[in-house]
Structures are given as structure tokens and as C-alpha cells.
Design an enzyme around this catalytic site. Structure first.
Site, PDB file in Angstrom:
ATOM      1  N   GLU A 189       0.844  -1.322   0.069  1.00 41.53           N
ATOM      2  CA  GLU A 189      -0.166  -0.295  -0.043  1.00 41.53           C
ATOM      3  C   GLU A 189       0.889   1.321  -0.014  1.00 41.53           C
ATOM      4  OE1 GLU A 189      -4.096   0.117   1.576  1.00 41.53           O
ATOM      5  OE2 GLU A 189      -2.855   1.267   3.527  1.00 41.53           O
ATOM      6  N   LYS A 239       0.858   4.644   1.250  1.00 42.76           N
ATOM      7  CA  LYS A 239       0.089   5.405   2.331  1.00 42.76           C
ATOM      8  C   LYS A 239       0.975   6.379   3.039  1.00 42.76           C
ATOM      9  CE  LYS A 239      -2.224   4.012   6.764  1.00 42.76           C
ATOM     10  NZ  LYS A 239      -2.466   2.329   7.670  1.00 42.76           N
ATOM     11  N   LYS A 275      -8.267   2.469  -2.491  1.00 45.20           N
ATOM     12  CA  LYS A 275      -8.820   2.377  -1.021  1.00 45.20           C
ATOM     13  C   LYS A 275      -9.175   3.553  -0.602  1.00 45.20           C
ATOM     14  CE  LYS A 275      -7.347   0.240   3.352  1.00 45.20           C
ATOM     15  NZ  LYS A 275      -5.883  -0.125   4.105  1.00 45.20           N
ATOM     16  N   GLU A 280     -14.602  -5.308   3.262  1.00 41.81           N
ATOM     17  CA  GLU A 280     -13.802  -5.171   4.578  1.00 41.81           C
ATOM     18  C   GLU A 280     -14.754  -5.413   5.659  1.00 41.81           C
ATOM     19  OE1 GLU A 280     -10.436  -2.139   5.177  1.00 41.81           O
ATOM     20  OE2 GLU A 280     -11.880  -1.562   6.669  1.00 41.81           O
ATOM     21  N   ASN A 330     -10.123  -6.644   8.461  1.00 39.16           N
ATOM     22  CA  ASN A 330      -9.129  -5.569   9.088  1.00 39.16           C
ATOM     23  C   ASN A 330      -8.936  -5.748  10.526  1.00 39.16           C
ATOM     24  OD1 ASN A 330      -7.947  -3.291   9.788  1.00 39.16           O
ATOM     25  ND2 ASN A 330      -9.308  -1.776   8.471  1.00 39.16           N
ATOM     26  N   GLU A 382      -5.776  -7.543   6.719  1.00 41.98           N
ATOM     27  CA  GLU A 382      -5.331  -6.256   6.468  1.00 41.98           C
ATOM     28  C   GLU A 382      -4.836  -5.680   7.971  1.00 41.98           C
ATOM     29  OE1 GLU A 382      -9.361  -5.533   3.864  1.00 41.98           O
ATOM     30  OE2 GLU A 382      -8.491  -4.022   5.175  1.00 41.98           O
ATOM     31  N   SER A 383      -3.919  -4.955   8.070  1.00 43.09           N
ATOM     32  CA  SER A 383      -3.434  -4.095   9.139  1.00 43.09           C
ATOM     33  C   SER A 383      -2.521  -4.687  10.178  1.00 43.09           C
ATOM     34  CB  SER A 383      -4.644  -3.378   9.653  1.00 43.09           C
ATOM     35  OG  SER A 383      -5.359  -2.452   9.002  1.00 43.09           O
TER      36      SER A 383
END
Length: 276
Positions: A54, A56, A116, A165, A186, A216-217
């Protein structure tokens, strides 16, 4: 108001302004609108690492992550490192992104790109296609089941894939529909911004195998990726761990290599087997 509530309130004002500035019909006349997408789902399944890297710049929880790198450098580094796909954050106020980042990314990679953002209107899905995305993010926490169904159907009608998500079992039960191709879990609580990999582990068995599962994350160790693969996850969305590095190519390459390298028997064992 929670951070998420503030983001959505601002996003509603932003989208209303954009719709007045650039009509949807104008977006549909974009050169990129007729482009055939690269499947995000297929890329995740066929790539040994499954990493969705990503772009970001910052986040509400971490503030500035890295403002020194431009999107061109980041995308090229990610592709050279061998990731499966790229995610581009396009929210400006809270994440420092823009639709220009999406254009730059599209111009510099053939990998699938996930836009996103906080989608609350089909207008943003049209935007995503017009600016070169292959898939869009739909967040169960900010959408009703009916909105998810309608948005996913619309995305499919213009050739885009969707990544739904979810954050808890309730969202899986209420929002998971056949129109969705990919399900992202997430690990970050969008209300408190606390992160726990256990969220992915707990929800893994609640998501049917027909969906491509993405965690994710909070993923900063290749060992975590290998562990989550055992829970059926094929994709891993990672941004901050790469973006905070001064050498993003090396950081991403080492991470991907650590996931994909195969176990090799020690040379002493190999010699012993030959003697036998």
C-alpha cells in the site's frame, strides 16, 4: 464523534462537492474507463506472497508515516519486489492521498490496483474506474448490507472487482454477499484504532472458501503472514511497515522473500543422505 464518524461526515461533503464539479458522465468518458481490468483476486491467488503493498503517507492513528517518497518511486519499488498487487489510498484529509496518486500508480505498473477510500456513493466507484483502479474497497462498518449489494453490483457492471472489509462476526453475517469477490478482515478497530491479528484468526472460519481472504493492518513480520496462510488467508494488505522504511525496495523485497523462500535442508544432511 469517533474518528470514523468524522471521516464519513467529511467524505459526504467531499463527494457532494465533486459531483457538482465533475459530473459522472464526464468520468465515464475518461480514456481509462474502457480499460479492461487486471483481476485482483487472480493476482492474489497466483502470487506466492499474496502481498498487497500500500501507498500510504499518513493515517489518523500514526499521523505522518512517510512524506518523502512519491507515488512513482513507491509503486516501482513494490513491483520490483514482486508483490501481488498495489493499494492506493486516495483520501486526502486523513491519509494524505489523492486521485492523482491513483493515476501515477496506473501509469507505472501493470499490477492490479485497489482504490482504498471510504466509498459512500457509486460516484466514487465510477471515479475509481476512470482513474485506473481494478478494484474498490467497501467497508461494512460504514455501509448497510443493501448498500454493499448495490455498490458491488454496480462495480461489477463497469468491470471492477470489490473487496469487502469486515471487522467482526456480525459484519460477516450481515454483509457478506455473492456479488463480492474478496473479503478483507481488518485487524484494526476503526473506532479505537487498536490492532490485533487475532481478529483475522477468529473470523477465518466464518468466511466461506469461495471468497479470496485477505488480512489487513498490523502485519509487520513475515512469520505472521505464514501463520495466517494456515488459516486460509491468501492476501495480506501491508502499508505502514513498508512506507516507514528509508529503503522501501529493500524492505519490501526482504519481506516478500522471507514469505516465499522454501525450506532447504542443511548441507550436512544432504551429504549424509548421499552417503546412504
Amino acid at each position: 464523534m469517533t474518528i470514523l464518524e468524522r471521516i464519513i461526515a467529511d467524505k459526504q461533503r467531499e463527494v457532494a462537492y465533486k459531483k457538482e464539479l465533475i459530473p459522472q458522465l464526464q468520468l465515464e468518458q475518461s480514456v481509462l474507463f474502457e480499460r479492461k481490468i487486471n483481476s485482483l483476486a487472480e493476482a492474489i491467488k497466483s502470487n506466492a506472497s499474496g502481498v498487497i503493498a500500500e501507498h500510504k503517507r499518513r493515517s489518523p492513528s500514526k499521523e505522518v508515516i512517510n512524506q518523502s517518497l512519491n507515488c512513482f518511486e513507491v509503486v516501482q519499488a513494490y513491483e520490483k519486489a514482486g508483490v501481488a498487487a498495489i493499494s492506493v489510498l486516495t483520501d486526502g484529509k486523513y491519509f494524505g492521498g489523492s486521485l492523482d496518486d491513483l493515476l501515477v500508480a496506473r501509469a507505472n505498473t501493470t499490477l492490479p490496483i485497489l482504490r482504498k477510500d471510504f466509498v459512500i456513493d457509486t460516484y466514487q466507484i465510477t471515479e475509481a474506474k476512470a482513474y485506473g483502479a481494478d478494484a474498490v474497497l467497501l467497508i461494512a462498518a460504514v455501509l448497510t448490507p443493501e448498500q454493499v449489494k448495490n455498490f458491488a453490483a454496480y462495480a461489477h457492471s463497469i468491470g471492477l472487482e470489490t473487496l469487502l472489509e469486515v471487522h467482526n462476526a456480525e459484519e460477516v453475517a450481515s454483509h457478506l454477499i455473492s456479488e463480492v469477490t474478496i473479503v478483507g478482515v481488518n485487524n484494526r478497530n476503526l473506532k479505537t484504532f487498536e490492532v490485533s491479528i487475532d481478529v483475522s484468526k477468529e473470523l477465518s472460519m466464518k468466511i466461506p472458501s469461495q471468497y479470496v481472504k485477505v488480512s489487513e493492518s498490523g502485519i509487520s513480520d513475515p512469520k505472521v503472514v505464514k501463520e495466517l496462510k494456515g488459516y486460509g488467508y491468501q492476501g495480506f494488505l501491508i502499508g505502514e511497515n513498508f512506507m516507514k522504511s528509508d529503503d522501501i525496495l529493500t524492505a519490501t523485497t526482504e519481506f516478500v522473500t522471507a514469505i516465499t523462500q522454501k525450506y532447504k535442508k542443511p548441507s550436512s544432511i544432504l551429504r549424509w543422505n548421499k552417503k546412504k
